[in-house]
Design a protein around this motif. Structure first.
Motif, PDB file in Angstrom:
ATOM      1  N   GLN A  44       6.494  67.606  34.164  1.00  0.00           N
ATOM      2  CA  GLN A  44       7.397  66.909  34.003  1.00  0.00           C
ATOM      3  C   GLN A  44       8.834  67.210  33.096  1.00  0.00           C
ATOM      4  O   GLN A  44       9.928  66.688  33.156  1.00  0.00           O
ATOM      5  CB  GLN A  44       6.789  65.440  33.666  1.00  0.00           C
ATOM      6  CG  GLN A  44       6.249  64.964  34.514  1.00  0.00           C
ATOM      7  CD  GLN A  44       6.837  63.748  35.560  1.00  0.00           C
ATOM      8  OE1 GLN A  44       7.057  64.175  36.766  1.00  0.00           O
ATOM      9  NE2 GLN A  44       8.367  63.278  35.481  1.00  0.00           N
ATOM     10  N   THR A  65      10.954  69.293  34.853  1.00  0.00           N
ATOM     11  CA  THR A  65      11.891  68.051  35.942  1.00  0.00           C
ATOM     12  C   THR A  65      12.428  67.922  34.903  1.00  0.00           C
ATOM     13  O   THR A  65      14.373  67.021  35.316  1.00  0.00           O
ATOM     14  CB  THR A  65      10.846  67.267  36.048  1.00  0.00           C
ATOM     15  OG1 THR A  65       9.685  67.756  37.970  1.00  0.00           O
ATOM     16  CG2 THR A  65      11.592  66.573  37.504  1.00  0.00           C
ATOM     17  N   THR A 105      16.727  68.027  35.585  1.00  0.00           N
ATOM     18  CA  THR A 105      17.474  66.542  36.220  1.00  0.00           C
ATOM     19  C   THR A 105      19.359  66.354  35.208  1.00  0.00           C
ATOM     20  O   THR A 105      20.402  66.265  35.862  1.00  0.00           O
ATOM     21  CB  THR A 105      16.512  65.365  36.070  1.00  0.00           C
ATOM     22  OG1 THR A 105      15.483  65.592  36.687  1.00  0.00           O
ATOM     23  CG2 THR A 105      17.158  64.540  36.064  1.00  0.00           C
TER      24      THR A 105
END
Length: 874
Positions: free
Chosen positions: A288, A291, A295
Motif C-alpha cells: 500500500q 501504491t 498515486t
C-alpha cells in the motif's frame, strides 16, 4: 503531596498555593490555556481556571468516569465528603470496581483544578457546578432533578407544613426547618423504606418510571389518586402549574444511592478481532505504501503542465475532482484524500497567476529525488499532523456552503489527536492483531464523552437522560431530554483514520505495521505509574495527560522516528527495475516499478495504457512527437530503447520513430503574431490549400514562409490536428524544447495545521511560568506593615502609592537595614506589576535591588516605581 498536609483551603487560590511545583506544572500542562498569557499570581490563575470557557474546555478533556465523578459532585452537597461522593458513584452496595477507580478520577479532577478541598470538604469549581448541575433548561446526564430545598423554594409555608404532617413529622415554626426535616427523612434509608412500603402499587410504579429521568412530568388540575398520594407526601413536588418533579433525594433512595444508572469506571477494552502473521501485515502495508507513492506521483504528473483552475472561493470544482478521480482510477473520496495529502505536504499549490491553476511545487522535484522510504515517511508524518480533513469534502459547512477539495473550511483541529489515539490503540495490540472498528469507537467515546457532542447541559456537551419516561397518563416536559448527533466528529475522524491508515500503508489488513509503529515512535510509549489506592492519594505527574493525548515529539525525535520507519520499510518495497519488455503491438510492459530516470523518460516517450502489478505503455505518433519536442532525436530514442529493452526493438516501433522524426521539425512556428517556415515550399502550398487551415488565417510571405494571425500555440495545435509535426522555435531561430515538468509554482510553504487550543508548554516555558507565578504571588501576598496614621492603606492587589520623596527615603533606609520592600512598578510598555525587592544601593535616579519576583539582581528607574511599602516581619 496530600491535601491533608496543609490547613483546609478556603478558596481555589489557597488550594493552588498549597501545591508543589510538580503538581502546579501538571495543572498547567493539562490546561495550557491557563498560561496564555502567564498569570501574574496564583489568585489570577485560580480566577482564570474558573472561567466558563476554560472550565468547558477542561470538562471536554475528561474521560467518562472522571466526568461522571464531576457530575456526581454537582448533585452532592457543597462541600461534600469523600464518603458522600463514594455513595453517589458506587451506590449503597459500594461497587468494588467503582470504589477502586474513584481515587484516580478524583485525583484527575483535583489536578485539573476542577475540584479542590480536603476529602471531608470536597468542592466542585462553581462554574463546573453551574454547567453540570440539573435544571429544567439543562437536564443533568444523571437524570436527577432538583433537591427538596430547591423544589420547595417557592412553595407556601402552609403547604410545606401539610407535607411534613402527611409523612408523620412534627410541625415546625418555620419553613426552613420543615424542609430540612423533610430532606432528612428522604435521605434516611430505613424511614424512607417504611414510607414507600405504605405506598399503593400504582404510586410506586410512577416513582419507578421517573427514577432514572427525566424527573419531570405533567399532571392535570385534578390528579389521579396514585399521584395525589405522592403529592401529599412530597414524593412529587410541583414546580410550575401542571408540572411536577421527583426530588433528588427520593430518586437517590430509589436508585440505592447511585447518581448514574450505569457507572463506567473502566475503559472499554479494544480486543483483537482478527490476527495475521506480522510478516503478512508488513508486506501488505508496504504494498500500500508503494501504491501511495505511485498515486501521488501520477497525480502530480497529470498536473505537471498546469492542473485544474482554482475556484473563485478557493479549491477544486466538483467536475475537476471527478476528472482527477477518473485519471487516477479511484473513487472521488479517495482521490480527494490524495489531493489533500499532497497539498498538506507542500507538493502542490496554486501558481498565483492571473488564470490561477494548481500545479506541482519546487518541493515536489526535491521529494522525487529522495529514496522511496523517505518519501513515504514524509507523507505519513504529514498525514499524522495535518488538520485538513478530506472526509469532509462534498459536505456542507455551517452556512450550507459546499466544502470542496483544497478549499477553505476543511480544517478540524481534533484530527491529529484522534489519528494518534487510534493508532496508539492499534499499537497496544499484539503485532499482527487488528481491532474491531466499533470497539475503537467505543473506547474513544469513553475517553472523550463530551467532545463533539451537541445540546449539552450548560454548553460543554454530553449525553442526556433517557427520554420517553414520565408520569403515566401525562406527557414529559419539553426539553427534558438531550439528543446526541448520529455520529459525532470524533467518531467520523476515527473511521476516516482507520481507512486512511490502510490507504497510506501505516496498517495492513487492519493491523499496525512495523514501519507504522516505528513512525509513531515515542507516541505510543507510556511512563509507568502507580495508581492511587486511597481517597487522599494523588497521581504522579505523568498520569494527567488527557486520555488519548500523545507525547509531543521534538523535531529531532520526529526525524529519528521517520528514519527508523524508512529503514524498516526499505527492504519491503520492490526493487526498481532498469528494463522493459517491448512488444510488436507498439506497447512496452514494465513488470515492476521502474528506476526513476527510466520511468521519467518512458513516460515522455509513451502513454500509460494500464496499471497494476505490471504497467503497460503504448507508443503513438503523438507520444513520439512529445519526446522529440523534449529535445530527443531519433537516434537517441533508438539507443534508449535498445539499452533498456530485454527484447529486440520491434520493427513497427522502429518505423514509427523514424517516420515521426522524419516529419518532425520540417515546419517551424515562431511569433509574427505567428509565422510558419519550411524549406520545402510544396509543404506550405499544401497547407494553404487545405480547408482545415482556414481558421489559422495564413498568408504567403515568401516561398518558404507563411504568416498567421493566430498565436504560436494555437498555430502549433492547429497544424498538429491536421497531421503535421511542427516544431516551435525561438526569436533566434533555435528549436524550443518543451519538458514535462516545465510548469512549477513559485516556492510555497505547506499549510500550517490549525492548533486545537494553546500548545502544551514545554519544560522550559513551564518552569519559567511557574517561577513567574510564584514570584508574583509572593509579591501580592507578602504581609505589609500598616501605613502610618492618616495614610491610606492599599487594598489587596492594589499597587502602593507614595510620593517620590517618600519612595526615595524608604529605599535609602532599606539599603541600610537590608529589609525587603513591596513596590508597584510600571515598565516601559505601561504594564503594571507588584514586586518584592531588597534594595542594595540607590544612586543616579536608579535603585539596584535583589528582585525576589525574578530571583535576580535588577536595576529600576525610580520614576517608574509608583509606590513602596515595608513588609511586616516574620
Amino acid at each position: 503531596m496530600s491535601t491533608e498536609d496543609h490547613p483546609a483551603p478556603r478558596s481555589l487560590a489557597e488550594a493552588l498555593r498549597g501545591r508543589d511545583d510538580t503538581a502546579l506544572g501538571a495543572l498547567l500542562r493539562s490546561r495550557p490555556d491557563l498560561i496564555t498569557p502567564v498569570p501574574t499570581d496564583l489568585t489570577q490563575l485560580a480566577t482564570r481556571a474558573g472561567t466558563r470557557a476554560s472550565v468547558v474546555r477542561a470538562l471536554e478533556r475528561l474521560d467518562r468516569f472522571a466526568l461522571q465523578t464531576a457530575e456526581a459532585l454537582a448533585v452532592a452537597g457543597d462541600p461534600a465528603s469523600y464518603d458522600e461522593l463514594l455513595g453517589l458513584t458506587a451506590g449503597d452496595d459500594r461497587d468494588p470496581e467503582v470504589a477502586a477507580a474513584l481515587p484516580a478520577a478524583l485525583a484527575a479532577l483535583r489536578e485539573q483544578a476542577l475540584v479542590w478541598g480536603a476529602d471531608d470538604r470536597l468542592r466542585l469549581v462553581r462554574t463546573a457546578r453551574e454547567l453540570l448541575a440539573p435544571s429544567p433548561q439543562h437536564p443533568s446526564p444523571t437524570g436527577l432533578g432538583p433537591s427538596v430545598r430547591e423544589a420547595t423554594a417557592g412553595m407556601s409555608p402552609g403547604r410545606i407544613q401539610e407535607i411534613v404532617a402527611a409523612v408523620g413529622l412534627p410541625s415546625t415554626h418555620d419553613s426552613v426547618s420543615a424542609v430540612q426535616a423533610l430532606a432528612a427523612l428522604f435521605t434516611h434509608r430505613g424511614k424512607m423504606a417504611r414510607l414507600l412500603a405504605a405506598a399503593p402499587a400504582e404510586s410506586r410504579e410512577v416513582l419507578e418510571r421517573l427514577m432514572w429521568g427525566p424527573p419531570y412530568g405533567q399532571v392535570t388540575h385534578d390528579p389521579a389518586a396514585r399521584l395525589r398520594w405522592l403529592l401529599d407526601r412530597g414524593l412529587l413536588l410541583p414546580t410550575a402549574p401542571g408540572t411536577v418533579v421527583l426530588p433528588r433525594e427520593v430518586a437517590l433512595h430509589l436508585r440505592a444511592g447511585r447518581a448514574h444508572r450505569t457507572p463506567e469506571p473502566v475503559p472499554p477494552a479494544v480486543p483483537a478481532a482478527s490476527a495475521h502473521r506480522p510478516q503478512v501485515v508488513d508486506a501488505t502495508a508496504a504494498g500500500q505504501a508503494y501504491t501511495a507513492l505511485a498515486t501521488v506521483e501520477e497525480l502530480l504528473t497529470d498536473w505537471n503542465e498546469g492542473g485544474p483552475p482554482v475556484l473563485r472561493a478557493g479549491g477544486l470544482s466538483v467536475r475537476d475532482l471527478k476528472r482527477t478521480a477518473v485519471a487516477l482510477d479511484l473513487p472521488e473520496p479517495v482521490a480527494a484524500f490524495w489531493v489533500e495529502l499532497a497539498y498538506a505536504a507542500g507538493l502542490l499549490a496554486s501558481d498565483g497567476e492571473a488564470d490561477e491553476r494548481y500545479a506541482a511545487t519546487p518541493a515536489y522535484d526535491e521529494w522525487l529525488e529522495r529514496p522511496a522510504p523517505e518519501r513515504w515517511a514524509l507523507l505519513a508524518q504529514t498525514w499524522l499532523a495535518a488538520t485538513r480533513t478530506s472526509g469532509l469534502v462534498g459536505g456542507r459547512d455551517a452556512k450550507e456552503r459546499a466544502l470542496s477539495a483544497l478549499g477553505p473550511g476543511l480544517d478540524r483541529s481534533a484530527a491529529p489527536e484522534v489519528r494518534h489515539r487510534v493508532l496508539a490503540l492499534l499499537a497496544a495490540l499484539p503485532e499482527g492483531a487488528a481491532p474491531d472498528p466499533e470497539a475503537v469507537l467505543a473506547r474513544l467515546r469513553w475517553e472523550r464523552p463530551l467532545r463533539g457532542a451537541q445540546n449539552v447541559p450548560g454548553g460543554p456537551g454530553g449525553p442526556g437522560p433517557q427520554a420517553g419516561q414520565g408520569v403515566p397518563g401525562a406527557s414529559g416536559v419539553p426539553g427534558a431530554s438531550v439528543s446526541r448527533p448520529e455520529e459525532d466528529l470524533r467518531a467520523r475522524l476515527a473511521r476516516w483514520t482507520l481507512a486512511e491508515a490502510e490507504l497510506l500503508g501505516m496498517t495492513g489488513r487492519g493491523a499496525l505495521s512495523a514501519h507504522g509503529r516505528a513512525l509513531l515512535g515515542a507516541h505510543t510509549e507510556r511512563t509507568p505509574r502507580a495508581e492511587p489506592r486511597g481517597p487522599g492519594d494523588k497521581l504522579p505527574f505523568h498520569h494527567h495527560r488527557a486520555p488519548g493525548a500523545l507525547e509531543h515529539l521534538s523535531p529531532a525525535e520526529q526525524a529519528a522516528a521517520a528514519a527508523a520507519a524508512a529503514r524498516l520499510l526499505a527492504p519491503l518495497l520492490p526493487e526498481p527495475l532498469d528494463h522493459v519488455l517491448l512488444q510488436a503491438d507498439l506497447t512496452a510492459v514494465a513488470p515492476g516499478p521502474l528506476q526513476r530516470p527510466l520511468a521519467a523518460a518512458l513516460g515522455v516517450l509513451a502513454d500509460v495504457e494500464s496499471k497494476g502489478g505490471a504497467t503497460v505503455y503504448r507508443f503513438t505518433p503523438a507520444s513520439v512527437r512529445r519526446a522529440l519536442d523534449a529535445g530527443r532525436t531519433a537516434a537517441d530514442l533508438h539507443a534508449f530503447l535498445a539499452a533498456h529493452a530485454r527484447t529486440p526493438v520491434p520493427q513497427p516501433l522502429a518505423y514509427l520513430i523514424d517516420d515521426v522524426a522524419r516529419r518532425h521539425g520540417r515546419l517551424r512556428v515562431g511569433a509574427a503574431s505567428a509565422y510558419l517556415r519550411c524549406d520545402d515550399d510544396t509543404v506550405l502550398n499544401e497547407i494553404l490549400a487545405d480547408k482545415r487551415a482556414a481558421p489559422l488565417r495564413l498568408r504567403l510571405l515568401a516561398p518558404t514562409v507563411l504568416a498567421s494571425q493566430a498565436d504560436p500555440a494555437a498555430l502549433l495545435d492547429g497544424l498538429r490536428a491536421m497531421g503535421y509535426a511542427p516544431a516551435a522555435e525561438s526569436a533566434d531561430g533555435d528549436v524550443l524544447i518543451t519538458r514535462a515538468d516545465a510548469h512549477r509554482t513559485p516556492p510555497r510553504t505547506p499549510p500550517e495545521p490549525v492548533p486545537d487550543g494553546p500548545p502544551v508548554p514545554d519544560a522550559t516555558l513551564l518552569s519559567a511560568a511557574i517561577r513567574a507565578i510564584r514570584a508574583g504571588d509572593l509579591a501580592s501576598t507578602a504581609p505589609r506593615r500598616p501605613a502610618g496614621p492618616g495614610a491610606p492603606q492599599p487594598a489587596p492587589g492594589e499597587l502602593p502609592r507614595t510620593s517620590s520623596a517618600e519612595t526615595l527615603a524608604t529605599m535609602q533606609a532599606a539599603v541600610l537595614t537590608g529589609e525587603a520592600l513591596w513596590i508597584g512598578y510600571v515598565n516601559a510598555e505601561g504594564a503594571a506589576s507588584q514586586r518584592v525587592i531588597a534594595p542594595v544601593r540607590v544612586e543616579g535616579g536608579f535603585v539596584t535591588a535583589y528582585d525576589h519576583t525574578a530571583d535576580e539582581v535588577r536595576t529600576y528607574p525610580l520614576h517608574r516605581i509608583t509606590g513602596v511599602a515595608e513588609l511586616a516581619g516574620d
